[in-house]
Design an enzyme around this catalytic site. Structure first.
Site, PDB file in Angstrom:
ATOM      1  NE  ARG A   1     -11.640  -4.971  -3.874  1.00  0.00           N
ATOM      2  CZ  ARG A   1     -10.322  -5.116  -3.864  1.00  0.00           C
ATOM      3  NH1 ARG A   1      -9.743  -5.923  -4.744  1.00  0.00           N
ATOM      4  NH2 ARG A   1      -9.564  -4.435  -3.042  1.00  0.00           N
TER       5      ARG A   1
ATOM      6  NE  ARG B   1      -0.463 -10.083  -2.948  1.00  0.00           N
ATOM      7  CZ  ARG B   1      -1.320  -9.104  -2.651  1.00  0.00           C
ATOM      8  NH1 ARG B   1      -0.941  -7.859  -2.726  1.00  0.00           N
ATOM      9  NH2 ARG B   1      -2.540  -9.382  -2.275  1.00  0.00           N
TER      10      ARG B   1
ATOM     11  CG  HIS C   1      -2.156  -0.939   0.726  1.00  0.00           C
ATOM     12  ND1 HIS C   1      -3.135  -0.538  -0.149  1.00  0.00           N
ATOM     13  CD2 HIS C   1      -2.386  -2.238   0.977  1.00  0.00           C
ATOM     14  CE1 HIS C   1      -3.947  -1.543  -0.382  1.00  0.00           C
ATOM     15  NE2 HIS C   1      -3.512  -2.596   0.301  1.00  0.00           N
TER      16      HIS C   1
ATOM     17  CG  ASN D   1      -1.802  -7.301  -7.310  1.00  0.00           C
ATOM     18  OD1 ASN D   1      -1.416  -7.348  -8.472  1.00  0.00           O
ATOM     19  ND2 ASN D   1      -1.983  -6.185  -6.651  1.00  0.00           N
ATOM     20  CG  ASP D   2      -5.150 -11.681  -3.600  1.00  0.00           C
ATOM     21  OD1 ASP D   2      -4.112 -11.820  -2.919  1.00  0.00           O
ATOM     22  OD2 ASP D   2      -6.122 -11.009  -3.222  1.00  0.00           O
TER      23      ASP D   2
ATOM     24  NE  ARG E   1      -6.754  -1.668  -4.309  1.00  0.00           N
ATOM     25  CZ  ARG E   1      -6.063  -1.020  -5.241  1.00  0.00           C
ATOM     26  NH1 ARG E   1      -6.082   0.297  -5.279  1.00  0.00           N
ATOM     27  NH2 ARG E   1      -5.350  -1.678  -6.132  1.00  0.00           N
TER      28      ARG E   1
ATOM     29  CD  GLU F   1      -9.331 -11.487  -5.692  1.00  0.00           C
ATOM     30  OE1 GLU F   1      -8.297 -10.802  -5.682  1.00  0.00           O
ATOM     31  OE2 GLU F   1     -10.388 -11.121  -5.148  1.00  0.00           O
TER      32      GLU F   1
ATOM     33  CB  CYS G   1      -8.533  -4.545 -11.708  1.00  0.00           C
ATOM     34  SG  CYS G   1      -8.975  -5.797 -10.489  1.00  0.00           S
TER      35      CYS G   1
END
Lengths: 604, 92
Positions: free
Chosen positions: A340, A472, A197, A461-462, A304, A438, A509
């Protein structure tokens, strides 16, 4: 990679740009303590200050002990233990040594000694060490407070002249956002990756950042002059004037490059041959909606919403969420906003929920699983989303779906939310319900999920973390998580095909959408929509405009048959490197090495 | 005259030797003139340093060697041994 020289730290280039500034080291793990190197002539005074603080702490503790009733038994024994620790040669001698030999100020020296002692407990295999750690901490904090009581005004960012480079072990999203208001010019953290983040926020704020620079908080002291090169992932310590001058030039070149890219913001995103690709933005703060438009995004591909839930003791109310969503929807209209539902758990916690202690939070109670356990809270959010949809086009997206049943359960909650609004007579509009793909199970079930979802959005990412079984956030294996791993490309191909057969759009995304060298493969595999951080929209749009769809499709067919990420990266670099080179380099003259990795010119 | 005495004891305390038992150990050791050390798995700590003892991370069942050198070495090791056997005064 060459050994890092004493004057530089190597980390991950997390947010582009170059900044020169004065370091401010924040120790977020405990109270902020000043860290500075002292002069040889200050040593004796600093040792005396430490001893003074220790005897003051001792006097305090003795006074407390004396006040305790004689039958306090256990309590007075704990105080006895703490008093013994204050006299302990391990603590006093190591700390004094750090002051005398390493020329650390007393607070820094003490904190380091305490950390060293705690490290031993960390390695212990039983949870007995917890109590020991907190005992040591307690004693350390007590002395620190004595030290700071006399000198807590020494170092604050305001006392530093010019722009400040913030150095921290790691920063929470809230920290980063709050600190952006101060005169911060760059971030450097000990840990983190380009998808953590700190990195995401730094890019949103257009501030250079280097993350995952090991030992940054130990090697850098407040007041040190630094260059932070967020293009190369390099932090230069105590640079000379010439290096500072060169860095400033690079920073200006980068700003000019970004401005030039901004010129295409009104143009739609399409390939060289005119094939349209929707290009949207990922945001986490409502204020970023305007930034997204500014950078030429065609809507929000991912908002988010979990950031409404952090740093508070109760979940946000329906009305509060509605107001936030409505503002974003009105700002973006007529462009679509994809909301989301909260993706909490895993590495994102909220004090608004009671999370169980989990051995393996990434595989635990997170995202849609948490939503389906906290149904009232979940429905309040769904109602807020439905109401916001009355003000412009809204899509709702659910994270971490791993089974068709989960999607059906969410649909049932959405239906219920709708009838609740109906009953209360509130204005709302219907929304398409899509899912994040994901998890490997969602990939395998994509054909059946596509029949019941209104759209897909691949969260790379996931997906990478779960498909390749790589944490990660784990510095030892994070380098193995590569977007262009053929296993990931095959997963994407499968999901895109399922979406196409069912006639629904397929977006992507994750961070991969903003990695320029991944774009040819994504275009070739047939992804309809990309969603990237607002700041990355101009360069992704520029890159898409240089790609021919036919060439991308040929590439996709080839890479799907390749055995590993090395081969794919090399192949992509040889085919598309020349047309994307200047974009990758942030306007500088970068080169591809023989192994396909991209290298920026070294500098002194 | 200087004796060297050492003996092996087992930790009986359910939660291992945390701050309070270790405080008793230091207080007891400090009553004797002998130099005293505690060893576990090759790691040695001064028996008069709480932090050092804590860093040995003696969990239940750990076997530690208590060593004393000095005029009252025998009495010192006996006194420390009593602590181990009585679970340092803890109920479990």
């Amino acid at each position: 990679m060459s050994e890092p020289s004493p004057g530089r730290l190597l980390g991950i280039a997390a947010s582009p740009g170059v900044a020169v500034g004065t370091a401010f080291v924040v120790d977020r793990r405990k109270v902020a303590i000043p860290r500075r190197h002292i002069e040889a002539r200050e040593v004796d005074a600093e040792v005396a200050r430490l001893r003074g603080a220790m005897s003051a702490a001792r006097a305090q503790l003795s006074a407390v002990r004396d006040k305790l009733a004689p039958d306090a038994g256990e309590h007075s024994l704990i105080l006895e233990a703490h008093l013994l620790m204050l006299d302990d040669t391990l603590l006093t001698e190591q700390t004094e040594r750090a002051i005398r030999v390493e020329k650390m100020n007393a607070e820094w020296a003490l904190r380091q000694t305490v950390e060293n002692i705690k490290e031993v407990f960390d390695r212990a295999d039983q949870d007995y060490f917890r109590e020991r750690r907190s005992d040591v901490d307690f004693v350390g904090e007590r002395v620190l407070r004595q030290l700071l009581g006399a000198s807590s005004e020494i170092v604050k960012p305001l006392d530093l002249s010019g722009p400040v480079v913030l150095i921290a072990h790691e920063l929470s999203p809230a920290d980063t956002a709050a600190l952006a208001r101060a005169d911060v010019s760059a971030f450097v953290t000990d840990v983190g990756t380009s998808t953590s983040h700190t990195a995401i926020m730094a890019r949103a704020l257009s501030l250079p950042a280097v993350v995952g620079a090991p030992d940054a908080t130990r090697r850098i002291a407040t007041g040190d002059r630094l260059i932070v090169d967020g293009l190369r992932g390099v932090v230069m310590l105590q640079p000379d004037d010439d290096a500072v001058y060169q860095a400033q030039l690079r920073g200006e070149r980068y700003i000019a490059f970004v401005r030039a890219l901004q010129c295409n913001r009104a143009r739609p995103a399409e390939t060289l041959c005119g094939h349209p690709i929707r290009l949207r933005a990922n945001i986490e703060l409502p204020a970023e909606a305007a930034v997204a438009i500014d950078h030429g995004a065609d809507g929000i591909g991912l908002y988010r919403t979990e950031f409404l839930y952090v740093d508070r003791s109760e979940p946000p109310s329906e009305d509060e969420q509605f107001e936030t969503f409505r503002r974003i929807v009105e700002t973006m209209a007529p462009r679509t906003v994809t909301l989301r539902t909260f993706d909490l758990g895993g590495d994102k916690f909220s004090t608004a929920f009671r999370f169980p202690r989990e051995m393996n939070p990434a595989l635990g109670l997170r995202a849609v699983r948490l939503a389906l356990r906290e149904r009232e809270v979940f429905r309040a959010q769904l109602r807020a989303m439905l109401r916001a949809a009355a003000y412009g086009p809204v899509r709702v997206m659910v994270p971490m779906i791993s089974a068709v049943d989960e999607l059906r359960a969410v649909k049932a909650e959405l239906d219920l939310a709708r009838s609740e609004l109906e009953a209360s007579g509130k204005v709302y509009a219907d929304v398409p319900l899509g899912i994040m793909v994901e998890t490997p199970s969602a990939v395998m079930m994509a054909d059946l999920l596509a029949r019941e979802a209104a759209f897909f959005s691949i969260g790379t990412n996931d997906l990478i973390q779960y498909s390749l079984a790589i944490d990660r956030g784990n510095e030892h294996v994070a380098h193995l998580a590569r977007s262009l791993d053929p296993a990931i490309l095959r997963s994407i191909a499968r999901v895109v095909d399922a979406a196409r057969s069912a006639g629904i759009p397929c977006a992507l995304c994750g961070a991969m959408a903003g990695q320029l060298m991944c774009l040819p493969a994504l275009v070739g595999l047939g992804v309809d929509e990309l969603s990237v951080e607002p700041a990355a929209v101009p360069e992704v749009k520029a890159a898409l405009g240089r790609l021919s769809r036919a060439a991308c499709q040929a590439l996709a067919a080839e890479v799907l048959a390749m055995p590993g990420a090395d081969e794919v990266e090399c192949h992509v670099a040889s085919l598309f490197g020349p047309v994307l080179r200047d974009l990758l380099a942030g306007g500088e003259a970068g080169q591809f090495s023989e192994t396909g990795s991209f290298v920026l010119p070294e500098y002194g | 005259m200087s004796d060297v005495v050492s003996e092996i004891f087992e930790v009986l305390n359910e939660r291992g030797l945390h701050a309070r038992p270790m405080t008793r150990l230091v207080q007891t050791a400090s009553r004797f003139q002998s130099e005293m050390s505690v060893e576990r798995d090759g790691q040695v700590a001064n028996a008069k340093s709480v932090m050092g003892l804590l860093m040995l991370c003696c969990h239940k069942g750990a076997r530690v060697t208590v060593r004393a050198e000095g005029p009252d070495a025998g009495a010192a090791v006996t006194a420390i041994g009593e602590l181990f056997k009585s679970r340092f005064g803890e109920s479990a």
